[in-house]
Design a protein around this motif. Structure first.
Motif, PDB file in Angstrom:
ATOM      1  N   ASP A  85       0.822  -1.216   0.000  1.00 32.14           N
ATOM      2  CA  ASP A  85       0.000   0.000   0.000  1.00 32.14           C
ATOM      3  C   ASP A  85       0.858   1.269   0.000  1.00 32.14           C
ATOM      4  O   ASP A  85       0.418   2.329   0.437  1.00 32.14           O
ATOM      5  CB  ASP A  85      -0.972  -0.005   1.187  1.00 32.14           C
ATOM      6  N   SER A 135      -0.940   3.861  -1.835  1.00 33.99           N
ATOM      7  CA  SER A 135      -2.391   3.878  -1.591  1.00 33.99           C
ATOM      8  C   SER A 135      -2.853   5.325  -1.391  1.00 33.99           C
ATOM      9  O   SER A 135      -2.050   6.205  -1.074  1.00 33.99           O
ATOM     10  CB  SER A 135      -2.719   3.053  -0.352  1.00 33.99           C
ATOM     11  N   HIS A 136      -4.153   5.549  -1.559  1.00 35.21           N
ATOM     12  CA  HIS A 136      -4.699   6.907  -1.430  1.00 35.21           C
ATOM     13  C   HIS A 136      -4.416   7.478  -0.049  1.00 35.21           C
ATOM     14  O   HIS A 136      -3.997   8.626   0.088  1.00 35.21           O
ATOM     15  CB  HIS A 136      -6.213   6.889  -1.708  1.00 35.21           C
TER      16      HIS A 136
END
Lengths: 247, 118
Positions: free
Chosen positions: B44, B47-48
């Protein structure tokens, strides 16, 4: 002649007032291993075609007169050897980026004007009388400018410079190298005047760091280095204007 | 003689060139190849949640602004001086288009980084 070989010289011909456009003329010649391109041209002029026009003087890469495009690259004709261009034909043309005056002779007045603009002499930092004796310099001070003083004004670097070819207002490699030679001389005091030219739109900023000027220089002057050093100096002076107490 | 305005752009060009030479290839590799394919990086990483946390911190904001703007200024200067190869004459219009794009990118990056919050 002992051990002669043959090569065809393909020379650009142009006579103002007579030619409508430059043409190529072929001259088959015999040459020996020690013959330069200049000697090849002289052989043509002396024995084949007296109308062929080119500049030359010293024959030993000192005078800077015989610069021309040899096989597409700017070279001194006295320093290029016919044996290196076999089997030929060997194309010989006038220096690029200059107007042709006749055949291999170009009009150099733009370069001569530029030389005049860089204050190409020492304006003493502090005037001395004869009684005070000579201006002394340390070997380190000499080294700062010496290589830039080796320029023979052959203009090969101008024929090599794509930026000069695009816009001839650019001060160009050799004139900048010579400007740098005087600006980095410990005896000189005219830096401020020369920096105005360096900083201007015709100055060092037209250069895009191609570096071909230094590659073709027959005297290892490295004009690209001179231009680069002056870009740094010019950038410093551009920002120094905004410091308090600076004009 | 008119003073050239190039020193200003040349220094931005130089700074962007130095920065892109040092980290450009690595950044492209991590964000464009390693992260999407999961090559040797945490799953991740991009990841956002991670990305937005990075952009909300002061060091992250500075990093993003410097990378986006200096890379743009570098490209603008390089493109401006290569335009003649495409037959486009250099001049005020070309200058405005090239450097204007870099300026616009810098402004947009600044506004976006501020809008994203702290």
């Amino acid at each position: 002649m002992a051990d002669t070989r043959k090569i065809v010289l393909e020379v650009l011909r142009y006579t103002p007032g007579q030619s409508t456009a430059p043409t190529l003329q072929q001259y088959p010649i015999e040459f020996t291993d020690d013959m330069s391109v200049l000697q090849g041209l002289q052989q043509v002029k002396d024995f084949v075609d007296g109308s062929l026009t080119f500049r030359w003087s010293c024959r030993m890469a000192i005078c800077g007169s015989c610069g021309m495009m040899i096989d597409g690259a700017p070279k001194l004709a006295c320093r290029a050897f016919l044996r290196d261009f076999l089997p030929g034909p060997l194309r010989v043309e006038p220096l690029e980026h200059f107007p042709i005056e006749r055949d291999l002779v170009v009009d150099i007045s733009d370069f001569v004007d530029k030389l005049g603009r860089i204050t190409p002499w020492i304006e003493p930092r502090e005037p001395r009388s004869l009684e005070q004796g000579e201006y002394l310099q340390t070997p380190a001070q000499l080294e700062r400018f010496e290589s830039f003083s080796h320029c023979i004004n052959c203009m090969l670097c101008y024929a090599a410079c794509p930026q000069y070819g695009l816009d001839s207002r650019f001060l160009g490699p050799a004139a900048t190298a010579l400007l740098h030679r005087y600006n980095s001389d410990s005896r000189d005091g005219a830096q401020a005047k020369r920096m105005e030219l360096v900083n201007s739109e015709e100055g060092v900023w037209a250069c895009t760091a191609v570096g071909y000027c230094s590659e073709v220089c027959p005297k290892a002057v490295d004009p690209a280095n001179a231009v680069n050093q002056n870009k740094t100096a010019s950038a410093v002076s551009w920002f120094a204007r905004f410091l308090p107490g600076r004009g | 003689m008119k003073r050239s305005n190039q020193p200003f752009f040349w220094l931005l060009f130089g700074a962007g060139g130095m920065l892109s030479a040092l980290i450009g290839a690595m950044l492209v590799f991590i964000t464009g190849v390693a992260a999407p394919l999961g090559l040797g990086v945490h799953a991740d990483l991009m990841s956002h949640a991670n990305a937005i946390a990075f952009a909300r911190g002061i060091p992250g904001k500075l990093f993003l602004l410097v990378v986006v703007s200096l890379f743009l200024w570098h490209a603008a200067h390089r493109i401006y001086h290569s335009l003649h190869d495409l037959g486009i004459p250099p001049g005020p219009l070309a200058q405005a288009a090239c450097y204007g794009t870099a300026l616009l990118g810098t402004v947009v990056a600044t506004v976006a980084l501020l809008a994203i919050g702290f």
